[in-house]
Design a protein around this motif. Structure first.
Motif, PDB file in Angstrom:
ATOM      1  N   GLU A 108       0.815  -1.216   0.000  1.00 28.60           N
ATOM      2  CA  GLU A 108       0.000   0.000   0.000  1.00 28.60           C
ATOM      3  C   GLU A 108       0.848   1.266   0.000  1.00 28.60           C
ATOM      4  O   GLU A 108       0.496   2.270  -0.620  1.00 28.60           O
ATOM      5  CB  GLU A 108      -0.924   0.003   1.219  1.00 28.60           C
ATOM      6  CG  GLU A 108      -1.888   1.169   1.304  1.00 28.60           C
ATOM      7  CD  GLU A 108      -3.016   1.078   0.288  1.00 28.60           C
ATOM      8  OE1 GLU A 108      -3.264   2.090  -0.394  1.00 28.60           O
ATOM      9  OE2 GLU A 108      -3.641   0.011   0.178  1.00 28.60           O
ATOM     10  N   MET A 140      -8.143   1.403  -6.445  1.00 26.16           N
ATOM     11  CA  MET A 140      -8.371   1.364  -5.004  1.00 26.16           C
ATOM     12  C   MET A 140      -7.139   1.802  -4.217  1.00 26.16           C
ATOM     13  O   MET A 140      -6.014   1.567  -4.638  1.00 26.16           O
ATOM     14  CB  MET A 140      -8.753  -0.050  -4.559  1.00 26.16           C
ATOM     15  CG  MET A 140     -10.137  -0.510  -4.990  1.00 26.16           C
ATOM     16  SD  MET A 140     -10.212  -1.088  -6.698  1.00 26.16           S
ATOM     17  CE  MET A 140      -9.286  -2.609  -6.623  1.00 26.16           C
ATOM     18  N   LYS A 141      -7.400   2.429  -3.084  1.00 26.74           N
ATOM     19  CA  LYS A 141      -6.325   2.754  -2.159  1.00 26.74           C
ATOM     20  C   LYS A 141      -6.896   2.913  -0.752  1.00 26.74           C
ATOM     21  O   LYS A 141      -8.074   3.227  -0.573  1.00 26.74           O
ATOM     22  CB  LYS A 141      -5.561   4.017  -2.576  1.00 26.74           C
ATOM     23  CG  LYS A 141      -6.191   5.327  -2.175  1.00 26.74           C
ATOM     24  CD  LYS A 141      -5.279   6.505  -2.494  1.00 26.74           C
ATOM     25  CE  LYS A 141      -4.171   6.725  -1.505  1.00 26.74           C
ATOM     26  NZ  LYS A 141      -2.877   6.217  -1.870  1.00 26.74           N
ATOM     27  N   THR A 142      -6.032   2.692   0.238  1.00 26.56           N
ATOM     28  CA  THR A 142      -6.354   2.955   1.634  1.00 26.56           C
ATOM     29  C   THR A 142      -5.473   4.111   2.069  1.00 26.56           C
ATOM     30  O   THR A 142      -4.251   3.994   2.041  1.00 26.56           O
ATOM     31  CB  THR A 142      -6.086   1.713   2.499  1.00 26.56           C
ATOM     32  OG1 THR A 142      -6.954   0.662   2.083  1.00 26.56           O
ATOM     33  CG2 THR A 142      -6.345   2.016   3.965  1.00 26.56           C
ATOM     34  N   SER A 143      -6.098   5.225   2.425  1.00 30.13           N
ATOM     35  CA  SER A 143      -5.336   6.454   2.646  1.00 30.13           C
ATOM     36  C   SER A 143      -5.427   6.949   4.092  1.00 30.13           C
ATOM     37  O   SER A 143      -6.491   6.914   4.711  1.00 30.13           O
ATOM     38  CB  SER A 143      -5.859   7.555   1.715  1.00 30.13           C
ATOM     39  OG  SER A 143      -5.184   8.776   1.958  1.00 30.13           O
ATOM     40  N   LYS A 187     -16.198   6.110  -0.864  1.00 31.81           N
ATOM     41  CA  LYS A 187     -15.284   6.189   0.273  1.00 31.81           C
ATOM     42  C   LYS A 187     -15.920   5.563   1.505  1.00 31.81           C
ATOM     43  O   LYS A 187     -17.147   5.557   1.662  1.00 31.81           O
ATOM     44  CB  LYS A 187     -14.875   7.637   0.572  1.00 31.81           C
ATOM     45  CG  LYS A 187     -15.920   8.468   1.302  1.00 31.81           C
ATOM     46  CD  LYS A 187     -15.306   9.772   1.795  1.00 31.81           C
ATOM     47  CE  LYS A 187     -16.345  10.628   2.502  1.00 31.81           C
ATOM     48  NZ  LYS A 187     -15.761  11.847   3.066  1.00 31.81           N
ATOM     49  N   LYS A 188     -15.050   5.026   2.357  1.00 32.04           N
ATOM     50  CA  LYS A 188     -15.484   4.473   3.627  1.00 32.04           C
ATOM     51  C   LYS A 188     -14.484   4.890   4.681  1.00 32.04           C
ATOM     52  O   LYS A 188     -13.299   4.545   4.597  1.00 32.04           O
ATOM     53  CB  LYS A 188     -15.576   2.946   3.553  1.00 32.04           C
ATOM     54  CG  LYS A 188     -16.042   2.305   4.854  1.00 32.04           C
ATOM     55  CD  LYS A 188     -16.127   0.795   4.715  1.00 32.04           C
ATOM     56  CE  LYS A 188     -16.583   0.160   6.020  1.00 32.04           C
ATOM     57  NZ  LYS A 188     -16.647  -1.324   5.911  1.00 32.04           N
ATOM     58  N   GLU A 192      -8.199   2.646  12.482  1.00 25.81           N
ATOM     59  CA  GLU A 192      -7.312   1.497  12.570  1.00 25.81           C
ATOM     60  C   GLU A 192      -6.432   1.637  13.798  1.00 25.81           C
ATOM     61  O   GLU A 192      -5.903   2.716  14.079  1.00 25.81           O
ATOM     62  CB  GLU A 192      -6.457   1.431  11.298  1.00 25.81           C
ATOM     63  CG  GLU A 192      -5.645   0.182  11.138  1.00 25.81           C
ATOM     64  CD  GLU A 192      -4.913   0.172   9.802  1.00 25.81           C
ATOM     65  OE1 GLU A 192      -3.810   0.744   9.738  1.00 25.81           O
ATOM     66  OE2 GLU A 192      -5.457  -0.379   8.829  1.00 25.81           O
ATOM     67  N   ILE A 211      -8.605   6.297   8.787  1.00 27.06           N
ATOM     68  CA  ILE A 211      -8.341   5.691   7.489  1.00 27.06           C
ATOM     69  C   ILE A 211      -9.517   5.961   6.553  1.00 27.06           C
ATOM     70  O   ILE A 211     -10.674   5.940   6.967  1.00 27.06           O
ATOM     71  CB  ILE A 211      -8.155   4.162   7.617  1.00 27.06           C
ATOM     72  CG1 ILE A 211      -6.984   3.833   8.539  1.00 27.06           C
ATOM     73  CG2 ILE A 211      -7.968   3.526   6.244  1.00 27.06           C
ATOM     74  CD1 ILE A 211      -5.637   4.156   7.981  1.00 27.06           C
ATOM     75  N   THR A 212      -9.222   6.204   5.278  1.00 23.77           N
ATOM     76  CA  THR A 212     -10.264   6.316   4.257  1.00 23.77           C
ATOM     77  C   THR A 212      -9.986   5.318   3.149  1.00 23.77           C
ATOM     78  O   THR A 212      -8.936   5.370   2.513  1.00 23.77           O
ATOM     79  CB  THR A 212     -10.326   7.734   3.662  1.00 23.77           C
ATOM     80  OG1 THR A 212     -10.566   8.685   4.696  1.00 23.77           O
ATOM     81  CG2 THR A 212     -11.456   7.824   2.631  1.00 23.77           C
ATOM     82  N   ASP A 213     -10.910   4.386   2.953  1.00 26.25           N
ATOM     83  CA  ASP A 213     -10.830   3.460   1.826  1.00 26.25           C
ATOM     84  C   ASP A 213     -11.467   4.146   0.623  1.00 26.25           C
ATOM     85  O   ASP A 213     -12.654   4.500   0.653  1.00 26.25           O
ATOM     86  CB  ASP A 213     -11.563   2.158   2.138  1.00 26.25           C
ATOM     87  CG  ASP A 213     -10.890   1.373   3.248  1.00 26.25           C
ATOM     88  OD1 ASP A 213      -9.653   1.317   3.267  1.00 26.25           O
ATOM     89  OD2 ASP A 213     -11.609   0.830   4.112  1.00 26.25           O
ATOM     90  N   ARG A 215     -12.286   4.198  -3.544  1.00 25.54           N
ATOM     91  CA  ARG A 215     -12.472   3.366  -4.743  1.00 25.54           C
ATOM     92  C   ARG A 215     -13.020   4.243  -5.867  1.00 25.54           C
ATOM     93  O   ARG A 215     -14.090   4.833  -5.738  1.00 25.54           O
ATOM     94  CB  ARG A 215     -13.443   2.230  -4.438  1.00 25.54           C
ATOM     95  CG  ARG A 215     -13.786   1.322  -5.628  1.00 25.54           C
ATOM     96  CD  ARG A 215     -14.826   0.319  -5.160  1.00 25.54           C
ATOM     97  NE  ARG A 215     -15.352  -0.505  -6.218  1.00 25.54           N
ATOM     98  CZ  ARG A 215     -15.038  -1.784  -6.422  1.00 25.54           C
ATOM     99  NH1 ARG A 215     -14.160  -2.362  -5.627  1.00 25.54           N
ATOM    100  NH2 ARG A 215     -15.602  -2.473  -7.390  1.00 25.54           N
TER     101      ARG A 215
END
Length: 242
Positions: A108, A140-143, A187-188, A192, A211-213, A215
Motif C-alpha cells: 500500500e 483502489m487505495k487505503t489512505s 469512500k469508507k 485502525e 483511514i479512508t478506503d 475506490r
C-alpha cells in the motif's frame, strides 16, 4: 510525467489522460508474465535479497470473464463473472465476454499502479471484452491522508458533469460523466489501531489512525449500454442509457 496510457513504458496509468484507446492486455502483459515467473520460482534456491524482491513485488492475475444465467437470483436474467470464481467453476456460461486483470497482492505504501492529481493507487482492476475494448476500471487505495479523497473529488467535480444518483445509491457514492465514461467515487471512513514497535514509547501517541478506503470506478458507456441490452446485472447506481 504526463505520458498517455499508451506510452512506450506504461508502468502506471495516468488517469487524467485516460481514454478509450487504453489497451489492458498491453499494460498488464509484462506484469502478468512477471507474476507467473515469481509464482513458479524455486524459493528454496534463492538468497535473502532475491526472496525480499519476490515478497515485495506486486502480483497480478488474468481471469476469463463470461456471462452466466442468474436463474432468478438477480433482478436481471444474466450476470458477468470470472469462469474461475468459486460459484461459476462448474457452470456453463451463456457466452464468453473477455478478460479481467486484477492486482492480487501489493504494498500500500510503496506500489503505484495509477495516479490521479498526485494521488497514487496501488491496486487496479481492469476488464476488457474479447475484442480488447475497454469495459471498466476500479482503482483502489487505503489512505491516511485526509486530502486524498478531497483532491480526487475536486478534480472529478471540476472536470466532468455531475450525475444525479438514486436516493438509495448510498451517501458515500458520487457520480460524474463525460461523452465516453461514467465515473463513480466511493469512500469508507474507519479507524485502525496503531501498532507500535517493541520498545517504542507509546506515551503521547494516538492509539488509532483515521483511514479512508477510496475506490474510483470508470465504466465505458459502450460497455454499460451493451450489458443493459444483454440484460446483464450492473450496480444499481449506474444510470440506464436510453
Amino acid at each position: 510525467m504526463l505520458y498517455s496510457c499508451q506510452s512506450q513504458n506504461p508502468d502506471r496509468v495516468i488517469l487524467e489522460k485516460f481514454d478509450r484507446t487504453f489497451n489492458a492486455s498491453k499494460f498488464y502483459g509484462p506484469k502478468i508474465k512477471r507474476s507467473e515467473e515469481l509464482l513458479h520460482a524455486d524459493v528454496k534456491s534463492m538468497d535473502k535479497k532475491e526472496l525480499k524482491e519476490v515478497f515485495e513485488t506486486a502480483i497480478f492475475k488474468k481471469d476469463t470473464l463470461a456471462i452466466f444465467n442468474s436463474e432468478g437470483s438477480l433482478p436481471t436474467l444474466f450476470y458477468i463473472e470470472s469462469t474461475a470464481a468459486w460459484g461459476t467453476r462448474k457452470l456453463k456460461p451463456v457466452k464468453d465476454f473477455g478478460y479481467r486483470y486484477t492486482t492480487v497482492s501489493y504494498n500500500e505504501e510503496k506500489d503505484t499502479l495509477a495516479i490521479l492529481k498526485g494521488v497514487s493507487f496501488p491496486a487496479l482492476t481492469v476488464a476488457e471484452d474479447k475484442n480488447g475494448e475497454f469495459a471498466y476500471l476500479y482503482a483502489m487505495k487505503t489512505s491516511k491522508n485526509k486530502d486524498d479523497f478531497q483532491n480526487i473529488y475536486n478534480y472529478l467535480q471540476k472536470t466532468f458533469t455531475k450525475l444525479k444518483l438514486q436516493d438509495d445509491a448510498g451517501s458515500g457514492i458520487k457520480g460524474w460523466e463525460n461523452k465516453d465514461f461514467y465515473y463513480f467515487l466511493h469512500k469508507k471512513n474507519r479507524r485502525e489501531e496503531q501498532i507500535f514497535s517493541f520498545g517504542e514509547d507509546e506515551d503521547d501517541k494516538p492509539t488509532t489512525t483515521d483511514i479512508t478506503d477510496i475506490r474510483l470506478e470508470i465504466y465505458s458507456k459502450i460497455y454499460i449500454q451493451n450489458m443493459q441490452k444483454e440484460q446483464v446485472y450492473l450496480p444499481d447506481y449506474i444510470p440506464i442509457i436510453k
